[in-house]
Design an enzyme around this catalytic site. Structure first.
Site, PDB file in Angstrom:
ATOM      1  N   HIS A 198       0.851  -1.187   0.000  1.00 13.06           N
ATOM      2  CA  HIS A 198       0.000   0.000   0.000  1.00 13.06           C
ATOM      3  C   HIS A 198       0.890   1.241   0.000  1.00 13.06           C
ATOM      4  O   HIS A 198       1.848   1.322   0.757  1.00 13.06           O
ATOM      5  CB  HIS A 198      -0.880   0.000   1.254  1.00 13.06           C
ATOM      6  CG  HIS A 198      -1.961   1.031   1.254  1.00 13.06           C
ATOM      7  ND1 HIS A 198      -1.692   2.377   1.417  1.00 13.06           N
ATOM      8  CD2 HIS A 198      -3.302   0.921   1.114  1.00 13.06           C
ATOM      9  CE1 HIS A 198      -2.835   3.049   1.385  1.00 13.06           C
ATOM     10  NE2 HIS A 198      -3.826   2.188   1.192  1.00 13.06           N
ATOM     11  N   CYS A 236      -3.887   2.299  -4.315  1.00 10.76           N
ATOM     12  CA  CYS A 236      -4.789   3.135  -3.520  1.00 10.76           C
ATOM     13  C   CYS A 236      -4.840   4.500  -4.187  1.00 10.76           C
ATOM     14  O   CYS A 236      -3.913   5.304  -4.035  1.00 10.76           O
ATOM     15  CB  CYS A 236      -4.329   3.246  -2.078  1.00 10.76           C
ATOM     16  SG  CYS A 236      -5.463   4.239  -1.072  1.00 10.76           S
ATOM     17  N   HIS A 310     -12.533   4.510   2.273  1.00 13.93           N
ATOM     18  CA  HIS A 310     -12.901   5.665   3.089  1.00 13.93           C
ATOM     19  C   HIS A 310     -14.125   6.441   2.614  1.00 13.93           C
ATOM     20  O   HIS A 310     -14.023   7.422   1.884  1.00 13.93           O
ATOM     21  CB  HIS A 310     -11.729   6.639   3.170  1.00 13.93           C
ATOM     22  CG  HIS A 310     -10.561   6.082   3.894  1.00 13.93           C
ATOM     23  ND1 HIS A 310      -9.429   6.818   4.151  1.00 13.93           N
ATOM     24  CD2 HIS A 310     -10.314   4.849   4.413  1.00 13.93           C
ATOM     25  CE1 HIS A 310      -8.537   6.081   4.782  1.00 13.93           C
ATOM     26  NE2 HIS A 310      -9.061   4.876   4.957  1.00 13.93           N
ATOM     27  N   TYR A 323     -15.327   4.169   7.561  1.00 11.24           N
ATOM     28  CA  TYR A 323     -15.776   2.809   7.256  1.00 11.24           C
ATOM     29  C   TYR A 323     -17.234   2.573   7.629  1.00 11.24           C
ATOM     30  O   TYR A 323     -17.596   1.500   8.126  1.00 11.24           O
ATOM     31  CB  TYR A 323     -14.854   1.792   7.928  1.00 11.24           C
ATOM     32  CG  TYR A 323     -13.509   1.731   7.243  1.00 11.24           C
ATOM     33  CD1 TYR A 323     -13.331   1.001   6.071  1.00 11.24           C
ATOM     34  CD2 TYR A 323     -12.425   2.452   7.736  1.00 11.24           C
ATOM     35  CE1 TYR A 323     -12.118   0.970   5.422  1.00 11.24           C
ATOM     36  CE2 TYR A 323     -11.199   2.431   7.084  1.00 11.24           C
ATOM     37  CZ  TYR A 323     -11.055   1.686   5.929  1.00 11.24           C
ATOM     38  OH  TYR A 323      -9.847   1.668   5.277  1.00 11.24           O
TER      39      TYR A 323
END
Length: 348
Positions: A198, A236, A310, A323
């Protein structure tokens, strides 16, 4: 493309039963969250998690995350012991059918925001990053805490880590990362697992700590260390896209085209001077080209995992910041709709 959702276990207010009702949802992204970082996860705990998810009618093929111990990042004396435990976790997850492990190499802190419930003009609230507020934050006070951070650190632990990192620059961190990835990728290959690093969130130094997974050149460097399908990326788009230097559509075309993206975190952000705020997935609400992202993935034949990342808190929902159920569910439908639209235009 497989639509998945992050789930934080039995304490998550968003239940598996609710996730199962989202059209197109096929899997859950989860982990064992209460085992200390650096330790091997018990096989029975992994099996129980898999059973719980599968009993709810969902797949468990992606783990996020298996955290990397700070001794590995710092290159300290016990790193080989912690790497051996990490290798064992890869083997055990492979045994139950996990196909992808998301992880990061951010020193001390995971994702950083300055407000977890910033009220937006429409009345919803979202995570934001304000550079002026960051300047006022003292990570060594022992009082600062964010959901992406390891809450087990005491004030004294943080001071020791900051002192240790004062001797680690970006190149040293790269050296320690290379040592780690060379040790785990062969194990992942044998286990049938694709590791997916990530990017740093946000992709610039925080509190004087070095960060290295920040841009195209860095992603190239990651992949060059071990040239293997098991050495991959979590794309991401929000983490990378909040920096002007990163073109998410270009990155998707490049790395998905190389088949080095097993996992995508799809979220939109609205860029602000030196910072950003989380936005609805709908492209017009943020700064990122979400239709272009999905088209790039489609054109590359992407068959990996994606999850809406998100979301805002909407309709009075409360819960784990970023979340909630409703906005992530809306986001998933937008992403699937874009995918269907591209497929229809391609005549497939």
């Amino acid at each position: 493309m497989k639509m998945t959702f992050r789930w934080y276990g039995e304490d998550d207010p968003v239940t598996l039963e609710k996730l199962r009702q989202i059209p197109g949802a096929t899997g859950v992204v989860s982990a064992i969250y209460d085992v200390p970082v650096g330790q091997a996860w018990p096989r029975e705990r992994i099996a129980a998690l898999k059973k719980t998810i599968e009993d709810a009618g969902l797949e468990f093929e992606v783990v996020e995350s298996v955290p990397v111990h700070e001794d590995i990042k710092l290159g300290r004396g016990k790193r080989d012991e912690y790497i051996a435990n990490y290798q064992e976790n890869i083997r055990r997850l492979g045994e139950v059918g996990v196909k992808c492990i998301c992880y990061n190499f951010m020193p001390v802190f995971d994702w950083t925001r300055t407000d977890l419930a910033h009220v937006l003009p429409d009345g919803s609230n979202a995570l934001i990053y304000d550079p002026e507020q960051v300047k006022k934050m003292n990570p060594l006070s022992g009082e600062l805490s964010l959901p992406g951070w390891d809450a087990s650190y005491k004030k004294e632990d943080l001071q020791e880590l900051f002192d240790a990192y004062s001797h680690v620059d970006e190149e040293k961190l790269w050296e320690n990362f290379a040592y780690f990835i060379k040790a785990i990728v062969p194990v992942a290959e044998k286990a049938g697992i694709r590791m997916a690093i990530h990017p740093d969130d946000p992709p610039w130094p925080i509190f004087g700590l070095p960060r290295i997974i920040t841009c195209e050149a860095a992603l190239d460097r990651v992949l060059s260390i071990v040239d293997s399908p098991s050495n991959g990326l979590t794309l991401c788009v929000g983490s990378l896209g909040c920096a002007d230097k990163n073109d998410i559509v270009k990155l998707a075309k490049k790395y998905a085209g190389m088949d080095r993206v097993p996992f995508v975190h799809a979220r939109n952000v609205l860029k602000t001077p030196g910072g950003f705020q989380e936005a609805a997935h709908y492209a017009a609400k943020g700064s990122l080209d979400m239709p272009g992202l999905i088209k790039a993935l489609y054109d590359c034949g992407f068959t990996g995992y994606i999850r809406p990342d998100h979301g805002r808190m909407i309709w009075g929902e409360t819960g784990k910041p970023g979340y909630g159920l409703y906005d992530r569910a809306l986001g998933s439908q937008y992403l699937l709709g874009l995918w269907d639209a591209v497929a229809a235009m391609e005549g497939k």
